[in-house]
Design an enzyme around this catalytic site. Structure first.
Site, PDB file in Angstrom:
ATOM      1  N   ALA A  28     -42.586 -30.346 -29.959  1.00  0.00           N
ATOM      2  CA  ALA A  28     -42.663 -29.781 -31.302  1.00  0.00           C
ATOM      3  C   ALA A  28     -43.747 -28.726 -31.446  1.00  0.00           C
ATOM      4  CB  ALA A  28     -42.888 -30.898 -32.318  1.00  0.00           C
ATOM      5  N   GLY A  52     -43.226 -25.607 -25.407  1.00  0.00           N
ATOM      6  CA  GLY A  52     -42.151 -25.884 -24.461  1.00  0.00           C
ATOM      7  C   GLY A  52     -42.606 -25.514 -23.072  1.00  0.00           C
ATOM      8  N   ASP A  65     -36.576 -36.430 -26.146  1.00  0.00           N
ATOM      9  CA  ASP A  65     -37.723 -36.449 -25.238  1.00  0.00           C
ATOM     10  C   ASP A  65     -38.355 -37.829 -25.122  1.00  0.00           C
ATOM     11  OD1 ASP A  65     -38.855 -36.406 -27.794  1.00  0.00           O
ATOM     12  OD2 ASP A  65     -39.888 -34.493 -27.514  1.00  0.00           O
ATOM     13  N   THR A 106     -47.464 -35.167 -30.772  1.00  0.00           N
ATOM     14  CA  THR A 106     -47.426 -34.773 -32.165  1.00  0.00           C
ATOM     15  C   THR A 106     -47.050 -35.971 -33.042  1.00  0.00           C
ATOM     16  OG1 THR A 106     -46.836 -32.511 -31.567  1.00  0.00           O
ATOM     17  CG2 THR A 106     -46.366 -33.193 -33.817  1.00  0.00           C
TER      18      THR A 106
END
Length: 466
Positions: free
Chosen positions: A11, A14, A217, A239
């Site tokens: 989030a 990447g 994920d 996160t």
């Protein structure tokens, strides 16, 4: 030796990794890292999904020759395609406020939980779809973010089950879409694409097989939990913090529903019985507000702050959206009738102790509701590098914490690909044994007495989890 490309989309960032699996070998090399995060257009928060695809292609071009490609990402968000396969607008970020006040028609919370087993979160996919407005009538297909990228790579339209199970449109017992539920809430017929299992080859990109991994994920992360037996719990820490157990079947009791636990699909038919805790998002937003990137220095200062000072409930909705998090913490404290923390170090200590307390409460409930005792707690993901948080978690939960691996989601992605390509990894036990033998773990022993944390829990929540 099997070499694959693992595209791991979080989030906030990447990355494209090269993973290698062989006899006694499991390693990763980061090839390409890029920013990811919300972009506000007018009053709406979006994801830059075209930018993510561009960066994915750049990373894949850099890895060279590999045997497979797999993509995992966060859950609940999606793209809508029209009948010609064209994207209908940039996907909306789950932290956008558009789902505020959305109510499902003609279905009770009890029935919804009995079908899907998901905790109530206002940004679950089903609520987002009902907030789409007229655009939903133009949509022909819904694709979760990894499935959307796979479609652009291969032309294949389908949905991998671990991410599908986060939509609140998936029947967790039947392991298929609940088309009846979709029809009852007014979604277009045919919106939900065919399902496939992790390990399915969904097509090819430039001659390289594209393999559906545990595309949520967290599902990939749980594959890489280096557990030696079944009496373990995990926190996928980043996160968000996903705190839970791995089970053989869902727990759909009234107690599980009341405690807001979720049952999500896992690799090899397992169930991830967990609860979302707000996670390090709160600290990330504080760092942004303070204009600092010196997290190590801040953690050293926070370690010297006296314990059990100011504590908050990190799951309060006030902390969900982006914004001035130090001010929100101060406001929460004022509403609770306590003095807010003073300065970044004290605020950091407040956040981390509050997270540890939330983990304690969540884990105790999970064990009781699922009737599955735990001997060790595995902390995986980026938060496993936060030594203060790991020690506080061991202290609060009264359990030894094993921290690592950091890149758990990418490792799980690689392991599922490798098995699909012929590696001798028959099941999760073999995958986890390979992680244990190839990755260093750090152990944290509990230091405090349970009474210290019980008193803190009673102060914040008004009750103590037994």
């Amino acid at each position: 030796m099997i070499t694959v490309a693992a595209v791991d989309l979080g989030a906030s960032s990447g990355r494209v990794m090269t993973g290698r699996v062989g006899s006694g070998r499991l390693d990763l090399q980061e090839v390409h890292r890029f920013w990811n995060g919300p972009i506000r257009l007018g009053s709406t928060l979006h994801w830059d999904v075209l930018g993510l695809y561009r960066e994915t292609l750049a990373g894949l071009a850099s890895v060279g020759s590999v045997h497979g490609i797999g993509i995992d990402s966060w859950a609940v968000d999606y793209g809508l395609l029209d009948s010609a396969g064209r994207l209908l607008g940039n996907p909306v970020h789950y932290r956008d406020e558009r789902t505020s006040g959305v109510v499902l028609p003609d279905i009770s919370a009890d029935e919804l939980y009995a079908i899907t087993g998901l905790q109530h979160l206002p940004f679950n996919t089903i609520y987002q779809l009902l907030a789409e407005g007229p655009q939903i009538k133009r949509a022909s297909t819904l694709l979760m973010i990894p499935d959307l990228l796979n479609f652009w790579l291969t032309g294949y339209i389908g949905a991998e089950i671990t991410n599908a199970s986060t939509t609140q449109l998936y029947d967790i017992r039947a392991r298929t879409w609940s088309t009846d539920l979709a029809q009852r809430v007014g979604l277009p017929a045919g919106l939900l694409p065919p399902l496939h299992e992790p390990g399915t080859v969904v097509g090819s990109h430039d001659g390289t097989p594209v393999i559906a991994v545990g595309s949520h994920d967290t599902a990939s992360s749980v594959v890489a939990v280096p557990a030696a037996d079944e009496r373990f719990a995990y926190i996928s820490s980043g996160t968000w913090s996903l705190v839970g157990l791995e089970l053989d079947k869902p727990v759909l009791t009234a107690e599980a529903q009341a405690a807001n636990f979720t049952n999500e699909g896992g690799v090899d038919g397992r169930i991830r019985f967990l609860r979302n805790v707000m996670g390090l998002w709160i600290l990330q937003e504080c760092l942004r507000e303070w204009g600092t990137t010196d997290l190590p220095g801040l953690l050293r200062e926070a370690a010297d702050v006296p314990p059990y000072g100011v504590l908050i409930d990190p799951d309060d909705p006030a902390f969900l959206a982006p914004g001035n998090m130090p001010s929100r913490i101060a406001e929460w404290c004022r509403r609770a009738g306590v003095a807010p923390p003073q300065g970044p170090a004290a605020t950091t200590r407040c956040i981390l102790e509050s997270l540890a307390l939330a983990y304690r409460r969540t884990l105790a409930k999970a064990q009781r509701i699922a009737d599955q005792p735990v001997d060790v707690l595995h902390v995986i993901g980026g938060g496993s590098q936060n030594e203060l948080l790991c020690q506080l978690t061991a202290d609060a939960c009264g359990l030894p914490v094993l921290a690592g691996p950091v890149e758990a989601s990418a490792l799980g992605n690689v392991l599922v690909q490798a098995r699909a390509l012929g590696a001798p990894l028959a099941g999760l036990d073999e995958m986890r044994a390979l992680v244990r033998s190839t990755h260093e773990l750090r152990r944290y022993q509990p230091r405090d007495t349970p009474a210290d944390w019980a008193a803190a829990e009673a102060r914040v929540y008004g009750s103590v989890t037994e």
